[in-house]
Design a protein around this motif. Structure first.
Motif, PDB file in Angstrom:
ATOM      1  N   UNK A 100     -17.743 -44.915  43.780  1.00 12.41           N
ATOM      2  CA  UNK A 100     -18.180 -43.942  44.466  1.00 12.41           C
ATOM      3  C   UNK A 100     -16.835 -43.174  44.953  1.00 12.41           C
ATOM      4  N   UNK A 101     -15.808 -43.859  45.475  1.00 21.91           N
ATOM      5  CA  UNK A 101     -14.652 -43.252  45.988  1.00 21.91           C
ATOM      6  C   UNK A 101     -14.047 -42.494  44.753  1.00 21.91           C
ATOM      7  N   UNK A 102     -13.928 -43.093  43.601  1.00 23.04           N
ATOM      8  CA  UNK A 102     -13.344 -42.498  42.113  1.00 23.04           C
ATOM      9  C   UNK A 102     -13.998 -41.350  41.976  1.00 23.04           C
ATOM     10  N   UNK A 152     -14.294 -35.226  41.449  1.00 22.15           N
ATOM     11  CA  UNK A 152     -15.020 -34.299  41.161  1.00 22.15           C
ATOM     12  C   UNK A 152     -14.362 -32.976  41.994  1.00 22.15           C
ATOM     13  N   UNK A 153     -14.089 -31.932  41.110  1.00 20.67           N
ATOM     14  CA  UNK A 153     -13.442 -31.087  41.598  1.00 20.67           C
ATOM     15  C   UNK A 153     -14.206 -29.777  42.145  1.00 20.67           C
ATOM     16  N   UNK A 154     -15.370 -29.788  42.585  1.00 23.67           N
ATOM     17  CA  UNK A 154     -16.434 -29.109  42.914  1.00 23.67           C
ATOM     18  C   UNK A 154     -15.781 -28.475  44.217  1.00 23.67           C
ATOM     19  N   UNK A 155     -15.637 -27.063  44.703  1.00 23.38           N
ATOM     20  CA  UNK A 155     -15.079 -26.720  45.766  1.00 23.38           C
ATOM     21  C   UNK A 155     -16.540 -26.651  46.964  1.00 23.38           C
ATOM     22  N   UNK A 156     -17.689 -26.351  46.525  1.00 23.20           N
ATOM     23  CA  UNK A 156     -18.722 -26.344  47.048  1.00 23.20           C
ATOM     24  C   UNK A 156     -19.207 -27.664  47.699  1.00 23.20           C
ATOM     25  N   UNK A 157     -19.275 -28.125  48.954  1.00 25.28           N
ATOM     26  CA  UNK A 157     -19.368 -29.552  49.276  1.00 25.28           C
ATOM     27  C   UNK A 157     -20.716 -29.730  49.028  1.00 25.28           C
ATOM     28  N   UNK A 205     -24.071 -33.416  45.637  1.00 27.19           N
ATOM     29  CA  UNK A 205     -25.004 -33.203  44.565  1.00 27.19           C
ATOM     30  C   UNK A 205     -24.769 -34.052  43.046  1.00 27.19           C
ATOM     31  N   UNK A 206     -23.448 -33.771  42.764  1.00 30.93           N
ATOM     32  CA  UNK A 206     -23.119 -34.163  41.647  1.00 30.93           C
ATOM     33  C   UNK A 206     -22.396 -35.779  41.641  1.00 30.93           C
ATOM     34  N   UNK A 207     -22.129 -36.155  42.812  1.00 34.98           N
ATOM     35  CA  UNK A 207     -21.567 -37.461  43.057  1.00 34.98           C
ATOM     36  C   UNK A 207     -22.709 -38.103  43.227  1.00 34.98           C
TER      37      UNK A 207
END
Length: 179
Positions: free
Chosen positions: A137-139, A144-149, A154-156
């Protein structure tokens, strides 16, 4: 009347299979060859019954010998579904970092009984499971380089759910990482 007709057709199909395989000329040496190939197949890697059925079809093992070969392999400890399930579960968790939900569904896909699946999942220690989950989870959060939190969450979370981790663990961990 209809039952008798169906039963007669079924007997003819069985007799045809037996007749067909004897006409193909399978000798005891060829059957022993099938046995040796299947032994090697089972020794190379743990297998489940479904894997073995597929392999017997690929080798064109005569239908009437398949059950006998399966019994032989089980009695001589070449084939053991519980051993397969435990090895599969621990390997997929340690190497591919799969969660219990994904491991369970993959074993169900291979027609492994629920009792054996539960036994296999109990072999994964809670400490190791939790440690792997937290590390993954941390990795993924860091990579994930998404700027929108919201999109990052969602991606993670989708990634961790695809890996087969429990949803309450995933959502709690994503909440913890985002704060």
């Amino acid at each position: 009347m209809n039952y008798q007709k169906h039963n007669t057709l079924f007997k003819k199909e069985i007799n045809f299979d037996i007749y067909h395989s004897t006409q193909m000329g399978f000798s005891s040496a060829e059957i022993d060859g099938f046995k040796k190939k299947l032994e090697h197949y089972c020794v190379y890697q743990e297998r489940c019954h479904e894997d073995l059925k597929i392999k017997m079809k690929q080798l064109n093992v005569p239908y009437e010998y398949r059950d006998d070969l399966m019994v032989y392999l089980i009695e001589n400890n070449f084939l053991n579904e519980e051993r397969f399930a435990v090895t599969f579960a621990s390997g997929k968790h340690r190497i591919k970092h799969w969660g219990k939900i994904r491991i369970s569904s993959e074993l169900k896909f291979r027609n492994i009984s629920s009792r054996i699946i539960n036994t296999a999942l109990q072999e994964i220690s809670d400490e190791e499971y939790s440690e792997n989950f937290n590390r993954i989870a941390f990795k993924i959060w860091e990579q994930t380089t998404e700027h929108n939190l919201l999109l990052k969450k969602k991606k993670c979370s989708e990634y961790l759910l695809r890996k087969g981790y429990e949803s309450h663990w995933v959502y709690d961990k994503i909440q913890e990482l985002s704060s």
